[in-house]
Design a protein around this motif. Structure first.
Motif: not given
Length: 80
Positions: A27-48
């Protein structure tokens, strides 16, 4: 669907005494990736790169599902 499938697979692989530790360990890795994925996705969206997070998520989900199926399919063969 992935949480019940993963939980069933983990519980089938470990002994009853190890089940609580195994459940928290997965459960711990799933929680960590759930927290990090919006930041990564937002950065990719912002980069076009609008499609990259969506395509990457789809590809990762397919790979994950196939890996679970391959690892768990032996249990279906022994039940019949």
């Amino acid at each position: 669907m992935d949480v019940p499938t993963r939980s069933a697979f983990v519980m089938a692989e470990v002994t009853p005494a190890e089940r609580a530790a195994a459940a928290s360990f997965t459960a711990v890795p799933r929680s960590l990736t759930t927290a990090a994925s919006p930041a990564i996705g937002g950065a990719l969206f912002a980069a076009g790169w609008l499609a990259v997070p969506l395509v990457a998520g789809g590809v990762l989900k397919i790979v994950y599902d196939v890996a679970l199926w391959r690892a768990f399919r032996r249990y279906g063969k022994t039940a019949s």
